[in-house]
Scaffold this motif. Structure first.
Motif, PDB file in Angstrom:
ATOM      1  N   UNK A  26      -0.871   7.463   6.194  1.00 14.59           N
ATOM      2  CA  UNK A  26      -2.050   7.789   5.259  1.00 14.59           C
ATOM      3  C   UNK A  26      -1.767   8.050   3.882  1.00 14.59           C
ATOM      4  N   UNK A  27      -0.626   8.495   3.517  1.00 19.69           N
ATOM      5  CA  UNK A  27       0.171   8.498   2.316  1.00 19.69           C
ATOM      6  C   UNK A  27       0.438   7.108   1.876  1.00 19.69           C
ATOM      7  N   UNK A  28       0.895   6.505   2.803  1.00 25.31           N
ATOM      8  CA  UNK A  28       1.094   4.828   2.160  1.00 25.31           C
ATOM      9  C   UNK A  28       0.014   4.075   1.685  1.00 25.31           C
ATOM     10  N   UNK A  29      -1.072   4.428   2.876  1.00 22.94           N
ATOM     11  CA  UNK A  29      -2.359   3.802   2.379  1.00 22.94           C
ATOM     12  C   UNK A  29      -3.045   4.172   1.032  1.00 22.94           C
ATOM     13  N   UNK A  30      -2.798   5.577   0.915  1.00 20.41           N
ATOM     14  CA  UNK A  30      -3.291   6.195  -0.487  1.00 20.41           C
ATOM     15  C   UNK A  30      -2.638   5.596  -1.836  1.00 20.41           C
ATOM     16  N   UNK A  31      -1.301   5.306  -1.613  1.00 22.47           N
ATOM     17  CA  UNK A  31      -0.503   4.672  -2.545  1.00 22.47           C
ATOM     18  C   UNK A  31      -1.072   3.355  -2.729  1.00 22.47           C
ATOM     19  N   UNK A  32      -1.292   2.666  -1.701  1.00 21.49           N
ATOM     20  CA  UNK A  32      -1.781   1.294  -1.629  1.00 21.49           C
ATOM     21  C   UNK A  32      -3.261   1.119  -2.511  1.00 21.49           C
ATOM     22  N   UNK A  33      -3.953   2.198  -2.079  1.00 17.86           N
ATOM     23  CA  UNK A  33      -5.275   2.076  -2.738  1.00 17.86           C
ATOM     24  C   UNK A  33      -5.253   2.622  -4.286  1.00 17.86           C
TER      25      UNK A  33
END
Length: 129
Positions: free
Chosen positions: A48-55
């Protein structure tokens, strides 16, 4: 559009896009997930953190692209060089929070998200011409 205006908008988009990227990455990495670290974070926090960084990178690339005209990719190039310089600084000083491949993946997701935001803004129907 004059060259002076285009140069000013490029600089403004670079500063605002870089500040937005730093703000959103800090919010998603440190505030929402209390610091993403490979060794101490759970698997769901890592995903989830990596997806948040990507977003965050997508949103920053979109904002920087809306400030300048569609065909101007210079702010994204300068922000990308900043991301690469940050990665090299982290690599040279050994300040990463996990294995090398994890840091490479995080920084590559920032680069990919930034350019995906540029592409999305270029295809956005209300983007300035």
């Amino acid at each position: 559009m004059s060259a002076r205006t285009k140069f000013f908008l490029t600089g403004l988009a670079t500063v605002i896009g870089g500040c937005c990227l730093q703000l959103y990455v800090t919010l998603s990495k440190d505030v929402l997930f209390n610091g993403i670290q490979f060794c101490s974070s759970s698997s769901s926090d890592l995903v989830l953190g990596t997806m948040a960084l990507f977003a965050s990178a997508i949103f920053s690339g979109f904002i920087a692209s809306l400030i300048v005209v569609r065909d101007n990719f210079w702010p994204h190039l300068f922000i990308s060089l900043g991301i690469i310089a940050k990665f090299l600084l982290v690599a040279l000083c050994g300040l990463w929070s996990g294995p090398f491949w994890f840091e490479v993946g995080l920084h590559c997701s920032l680069l990919a998200g930034l350019w995906l935001g540029w592409y999305g803004a270029a295809k956005f129907p209300l983007a300035p011409v």
